[in-house]
Design an enzyme around this catalytic site. Structure first.
Site, short mmCIF file in Angstrom:
data_model
loop_
_atom_site.label_atom_id
_atom_site.label_comp_id
_atom_site.label_asym_id
_atom_site.label_seq_id
_atom_site.Cartn_x
_atom_site.Cartn_y
_atom_site.Cartn_z
N ARG A 159 0.81 -1.22 0.00
CA ARG A 159 0.00 0.00 0.00
C ARG A 159 0.84 1.27 0.00
O ARG A 159 0.40 2.32 -0.42
CB ARG A 159 -0.91 0.04 1.23
CG ARG A 159 -1.89 -1.12 1.32
CD ARG A 159 -2.54 -1.16 2.67
NE ARG A 159 -1.52 -1.47 3.68
CZ ARG A 159 -1.71 -1.48 4.98
NH1 ARG A 159 -2.89 -1.16 5.47
NH2 ARG A 159 -0.74 -1.78 5.81
N GLN A 200 0.47 25.03 19.37
CA GLN A 200 -0.12 25.49 18.11
C GLN A 200 0.65 24.92 16.93
O GLN A 200 1.79 24.51 17.05
CB GLN A 200 -0.18 27.01 18.04
CG GLN A 200 1.15 27.72 17.90
CD GLN A 200 0.99 29.23 17.88
OE1 GLN A 200 0.32 29.81 18.72
NE2 GLN A 200 1.61 29.87 16.92
N ARG A 213 12.86 33.03 4.26
CA ARG A 213 12.13 33.49 5.44
C ARG A 213 13.07 33.35 6.63
O ARG A 213 13.61 32.29 6.88
CB ARG A 213 10.87 32.67 5.67
CG ARG A 213 9.79 32.92 4.62
CD ARG A 213 8.53 32.20 5.03
NE ARG A 213 7.54 32.24 3.98
CZ ARG A 213 6.36 32.85 4.10
NH1 ARG A 213 6.04 33.47 5.22
NH2 ARG A 213 5.50 32.83 3.11
N HIS A 238 14.33 34.11 12.21
CA HIS A 238 13.39 34.54 13.24
C HIS A 238 13.62 33.85 14.58
O HIS A 238 14.05 32.70 14.63
CB HIS A 238 11.95 34.24 12.79
CG HIS A 238 11.60 34.91 11.51
ND1 HIS A 238 10.78 34.31 10.58
CD2 HIS A 238 11.94 36.10 10.98
CE1 HIS A 238 10.63 35.11 9.55
NE2 HIS A 238 11.33 36.21 9.76
N HIS A 291 15.83 30.84 13.55
CA HIS A 291 15.49 29.87 12.50
C HIS A 291 15.08 30.59 11.22
O HIS A 291 14.40 31.60 11.25
CB HIS A 291 14.33 29.00 12.98
CG HIS A 291 13.78 28.12 11.92
ND1 HIS A 291 12.59 28.37 11.28
CD2 HIS A 291 14.28 26.99 11.36
CE1 HIS A 291 12.37 27.42 10.38
NE2 HIS A 291 13.38 26.59 10.41
N TYR A 346 4.88 23.91 10.99
CA TYR A 346 5.52 24.24 12.26
C TYR A 346 4.63 23.74 13.39
O TYR A 346 3.45 24.06 13.44
CB TYR A 346 5.61 25.76 12.45
CG TYR A 346 6.64 26.48 11.64
CD1 TYR A 346 7.80 26.95 12.24
CD2 TYR A 346 6.43 26.74 10.29
CE1 TYR A 346 8.73 27.66 11.51
CE2 TYR A 346 7.37 27.44 9.55
CZ TYR A 346 8.51 27.90 10.17
OH TYR A 346 9.44 28.60 9.45
#
Length: 177
Positions: A23, A46, A59, A62, A119, A132
């Site tokens: 499968r 979250q 990006r 941060h 990051h 995330y």
């Protein structure tokens, strides 16, 4: 799943171990109990998705300042990214050092990024999506960043930069902090 610590203390690569048959396959990608066995946070408050139209999009870099620093589990669910982290923990033996890995839908690896590391990533394909898992709710007032090309870190990006947000371009040099 295989949980492997990388060169920066607390930074882990999480690789699924697929159980395959006709499968396809099935594999665990997160286990709170197994994470705890490695001393990792395994409960996340979250989830967020980052979708990127174009290859070469950057990006980051941060991070969130204390007391709102975030631990993240990052996985590329479509496409591929060149992921980068910088250790910003003053007491760490790897303070201001970097680590870079490739995460892709194909390799299905995840990166566990503890609080205190900046990051960022660059997309290696068009239509790339990143999932995330974050241990605490986002606090906008604590959000901060490093410039993606700050000479203090000499991060190497494999592609020409095609898209980057004005906010990410405006972060000051680390040396000026």
């Amino acid at each position: 799943m295989i949980v492997e610590e990388l060169a920066l203390p607390g930074l882990f690569l999480v690789r699924p171990e697929p159980h395959a048959d006709e499968r396809g396959f099935f594999a665990r990608t997160h286990c709170e109990e197994e994470f705890a066995g490695h001393g990792l946070i395994g409960r996340f408050a979250q989830s967020s998705v980052s979708f990127n139209h174009r290859r070469g999009t950057v990006r980051g870099m941060h991070f969130s300042r204390e007391p709102h620093a975030e631990t993240k589990l990052v996985r590329c669910t479509s496409g591929a990214i060149h992921d980068a982290v910088v250790d910003l923990r003053p007491g760490s033996p790897t303070y201001l050092r970097t680590e870079q890995v490739t995460l892709s839908a194909r390799n299905r690896h995840a990166l566990y990024i503890p609080a205190g590391l900046a990051h960022g990533f660059q997309t290696l394909m068009d239509e790339t999506e990143i999932l995330y898992m974050i241990d605490r709710p986002f606090v906008a007032a604590a959000a901060d960043g490093l410039r993606w090309n700050d000479p203090a870190f000499a991060l190497s990006w494999p592609e020409p930069v095609t898209v980057i947000a004005p906010r990410d371009l405006a972060f000051p040099d680390w040396a000026g902090r």
